[in-house]
Design a protein around this motif. Structure first.
Motif, PDB file in Angstrom:
ATOM      1  N   ALA A 127      -3.689  -9.664   8.205  1.00 41.45           N
ATOM      2  CA  ALA A 127      -2.874 -10.883   7.664  1.00 41.45           C
ATOM      3  C   ALA A 127      -3.040 -10.497   6.308  1.00 41.45           C
ATOM      4  O   ALA A 127      -1.958 -11.093   5.516  1.00 41.45           O
ATOM      5  CB  ALA A 127      -3.615 -12.297   8.021  1.00 41.45           C
ATOM      6  N   THR A 142       2.718  -0.503   3.896  1.00 45.94           N
ATOM      7  CA  THR A 142       2.559  -1.649   4.245  1.00 45.94           C
ATOM      8  C   THR A 142       2.558  -2.816   3.105  1.00 45.94           C
ATOM      9  O   THR A 142       1.996  -2.451   2.444  1.00 45.94           O
ATOM     10  CB  THR A 142       1.059  -1.494   4.901  1.00 45.94           C
ATOM     11  N   LYS A 172      -6.088 -10.884   4.342  1.00 48.54           N
ATOM     12  CA  LYS A 172      -7.337 -11.588   3.750  1.00 48.54           C
ATOM     13  C   LYS A 172      -7.932 -10.651   2.536  1.00 48.54           C
ATOM     14  O   LYS A 172      -8.370 -11.098   1.663  1.00 48.54           O
ATOM     15  CB  LYS A 172      -8.016 -12.357   4.788  1.00 48.54           C
ATOM     16  N   TYR A 181       0.921  -1.247   0.076  1.00 50.00           N
ATOM     17  CA  TYR A 181      -0.043  -0.036  -0.019  1.00 50.00           C
ATOM     18  C   TYR A 181       1.015   1.169  -0.067  1.00 50.00           C
ATOM     19  O   TYR A 181       1.855   1.141   0.362  1.00 50.00           O
ATOM     20  CB  TYR A 181      -0.908   0.017   1.121  1.00 50.00           C
ATOM     21  N   THR A 208      -7.213  -7.857   1.545  1.00 43.77           N
ATOM     22  CA  THR A 208      -6.569  -7.387   0.417  1.00 43.77           C
ATOM     23  C   THR A 208      -6.588  -8.281  -0.643  1.00 43.77           C
ATOM     24  O   THR A 208      -6.604  -8.153  -2.001  1.00 43.77           O
ATOM     25  CB  THR A 208      -5.366  -7.128   0.623  1.00 43.77           C
ATOM     26  N   ASN A 257      -6.102 -10.571  12.434  1.00 44.91           N
ATOM     27  CA  ASN A 257      -6.480  -9.220  11.864  1.00 44.91           C
ATOM     28  C   ASN A 257      -5.004  -8.995  11.001  1.00 44.91           C
ATOM     29  O   ASN A 257      -3.977  -8.866  11.750  1.00 44.91           O
ATOM     30  CB  ASN A 257      -6.456  -8.232  13.286  1.00 44.91           C
TER      31      ASN A 257
HETATM   32  P1  ATP Z   1      -8.960  -8.214   9.145  1.00 39.77           P
HETATM   33  O1  ATP Z   1      -9.113  -9.765   9.374  1.00 39.77           O
HETATM   34  O2  ATP Z   1      -8.735  -7.373  10.124  1.00 39.77           O
HETATM   35  O3  ATP Z   1     -10.025  -7.679   7.915  1.00 39.77           O
HETATM   36  P2  ATP Z   1      -7.383  -8.812   7.050  1.00 39.77           P
HETATM   37  O4  ATP Z   1      -6.304 -10.090   7.011  1.00 39.77           O
HETATM   38  O5  ATP Z   1      -8.329  -8.721   5.935  1.00 39.77           O
HETATM   39  O6  ATP Z   1      -7.607  -8.195   8.367  1.00 39.77           O
HETATM   40  P3  ATP Z   1      -5.997  -6.421   5.646  1.00 39.77           P
HETATM   41  O7  ATP Z   1      -7.244  -5.837   5.447  1.00 39.77           O
HETATM   42  O8  ATP Z   1      -5.933  -7.011   4.027  1.00 39.77           O
HETATM   43  O9  ATP Z   1      -6.168  -7.718   6.365  1.00 39.77           O
HETATM   44  O10 ATP Z   1      -4.642  -5.705   5.609  1.00 39.77           O
HETATM   45  C1  ATP Z   1      -3.608  -6.282   5.410  1.00 39.77           C
HETATM   46  C2  ATP Z   1      -2.578  -4.977   5.870  1.00 39.77           C
HETATM   47  O11 ATP Z   1      -2.660  -3.939   5.001  1.00 39.77           O
HETATM   48  C3  ATP Z   1      -2.840  -4.598   7.336  1.00 39.77           C
HETATM   49  O12 ATP Z   1      -1.493  -3.958   7.770  1.00 39.77           O
HETATM   50  C4  ATP Z   1      -3.553  -3.295   7.058  1.00 39.77           C
HETATM   51  O13 ATP Z   1      -3.559  -1.964   7.843  1.00 39.77           O
HETATM   52  C5  ATP Z   1      -3.172  -2.722   5.733  1.00 39.77           C
HETATM   53  N1  ATP Z   1      -4.025  -2.119   4.966  1.00 39.77           N
HETATM   54  C6  ATP Z   1      -5.242  -2.581   4.317  1.00 39.77           C
HETATM   55  N2  ATP Z   1      -6.101  -1.712   3.392  1.00 39.77           N
HETATM   56  C7  ATP Z   1      -4.901  -0.632   3.524  1.00 39.77           C
HETATM   57  C8  ATP Z   1      -4.968   0.546   2.759  1.00 39.77           C
HETATM   58  N3  ATP Z   1      -6.249   0.867   1.853  1.00 39.77           N
HETATM   59  N4  ATP Z   1      -4.019   1.683   2.894  1.00 39.77           N
HETATM   60  C9  ATP Z   1      -2.926   1.268   3.427  1.00 39.77           C
HETATM   61  N5  ATP Z   1      -2.943  -0.409   4.286  1.00 39.77           N
HETATM   62  C10 ATP Z   1      -3.988  -0.811   4.198  1.00 39.77           C
END
Ligand code: ATP
Length: 234
Positions: free
Chosen positions: A42, A18, A44, A14, A46, A40
Motif C-alpha cells: 500500500a 512503481t 506504508k 521508485y 515507504t 501489502n
Molecule cells: P507491506 O505491508 O507489504 O510492508 P507497504 O504498505 O509497507 O507493504 P511499501 O513497502 O511501501 O508498502 O511498498 C509500496 C510499493 O512500492 C509496492 O508496490 C512495492 O513493491 C514498491 N516498492 C517498495 N520499495 C521499493 C523499492 N526499493 N524499489 C522499487 N519498488 C519498491
C-alpha cells in the motif's frame, strides 16, 4: 501546540516506475498514536521510510518538529526513533551495550540513568547483560524499541510491530505501546490488522495503492464503517 509531523503533498515513484505514494498530506499531533492501516504494497513502509530519511521522496515536503527533513535533517533526525520491520540486532552484544551503541550513533554521550529507566520500563533490566541472541522474540522486539528510544526522540515509528508473531506476542506489544503512550511519546505504527489499529490508535489512516484514503479518530471510523466493512475492504 503545532503538529509534530507535517506531511504535505508527498509522492514517491521508485526507479522501476512503481508509484508507491501519491500526493499524501497528513498532520500528526504531539502525543497521539496513529495507525497506518493497509494491505501489502500500500505504501506504508515507504511513507515511514521517507519521514525517517531512508527514502528520498520525488515530491512534497515533510517537517518534523518544524524542521524540513531535506534542509534541516540533523535537527529532524534527533526527534525520530524507528523500529524497523525486520529484527536486526548485534547477536553477540549485550542488551545494554546494544542500546548504548545506538545512542552513540545519534551522537549522544552516555546517560546510564536514562538507560536504566528505559530498560526497566521495557522489562529488560534483568536481561541487560544477556547477549541479544539469547532473548525470546518478544524481548528482541523490546530491545529494538529501547534502541529506537535511546536518544529520547519525540516520535517513535513502529513498522509492522506484530508482523508474523503469535497472538500472545501481539498482545504483549499492545501493552508495551500503551505503556509508552504514558511517557508522552508520539507513536506512528503500520499494520495489516484492523483489530490492532483499533486497540492501540487514537486515529487510523487507511492507505491503499499509495493513496491516503482517509484519516479519522478510531471511534469515529469504527462507528461510521464498522469492523466488517473495513475488514472486507482491506
Ligand atoms: P507491506 O505491508 O507489504 O510492508 P507497504 O504498505 O509497507 O507493504 P511499501 O513497502 O511501501 O508498502 O511498498 C509500496 C510499493 O512500492 C509496492 O508496490 C512495492 O513493491 C514498491 N516498492 C517498495 N520499495 C521499493 C523499492 N526499493 N524499489 C522499487 N519498488 C519498491
Amino acid at each position: 501546540m503545532p503538529p509534530i509531523i507535517e506531511i504535505d503533498h508527498l509522492s514517491k515513484q521508485y526507479a522501476g516506475g512503481t508509484r508507491a505514494l501519491d500526493n499524501v498530506s497528513l498532520s500528526i499531533e504531539q502525543g497521539e498514536i496513529l495507525a497506518l492501516l493497509g494491505p501489502n504494497g500500500a505504501g506504508k513502509t515507504t511513507l515511514i521510510s521517507i519521514i525517517c530519511g531512508l527514502v528520498v521522496p520525488t515530491g512534497g515536503t515533510v517537517r518534523v518538529g518544524g524542521h524540513d527533513i531535506r534542509t534541516d535533517w540533523r535537527a529532524a533526525r534527533k526527534l525520530i526513533g524507528l523500529v524497523p520491520q525486520e529484527i536486526a540486532l548485534e547477536p553477540f552484544e549485550t542488551v545494554a551495550n546494544s542500546v548504548r551503541f545506538t545512542r552513540g550513533l545519534y551522537g549522544e554521550g552516555p546517560d546510564e540513568a536514562y538507560l536504566e529507566q528505559l530498560l526497566r520500563s521495557l522489562a529488560l533490566w534483568d536481561k541487560r547483560d544477556a547477549p541479544t541472541r539469547a532473548l525470546s522474540g518478544g524481548m528482541k522486539r523490546r530491545v529494538l524499541i529501547a534502541k529506537a528510544l535511546s536518544h529520547r526522540p519525540k516520535v517513535l515509528f513502529l513498522d509492522e510491530p506484530t508482523a508474523g508473531v503469535d497472538v500472545h506476542l501481539r498482545r504483549e506489544m499492545w501493552t508495551v505501546v500503551s505503556e509508552l503512550r504514558a511517557s508522552g511519546v508520539t507513536i506512528i505504527l503500520t499494520t495489516h490488522y484492523l483489530e490492532e489499529a483499533e486497540e492501540m490508535a487514537d486515529r487510523i489512516g487507511v492507505i491503499d495503492k499509495g493513496h491516503l484514503m482517509l484519516v479519522r479518530p478510531t471511534a469515529e471510523l469504527m462507528g461510521e464503517f464498522g469492523r466488517k466493512q473495513l475488514t472486507v475492504e482491506l
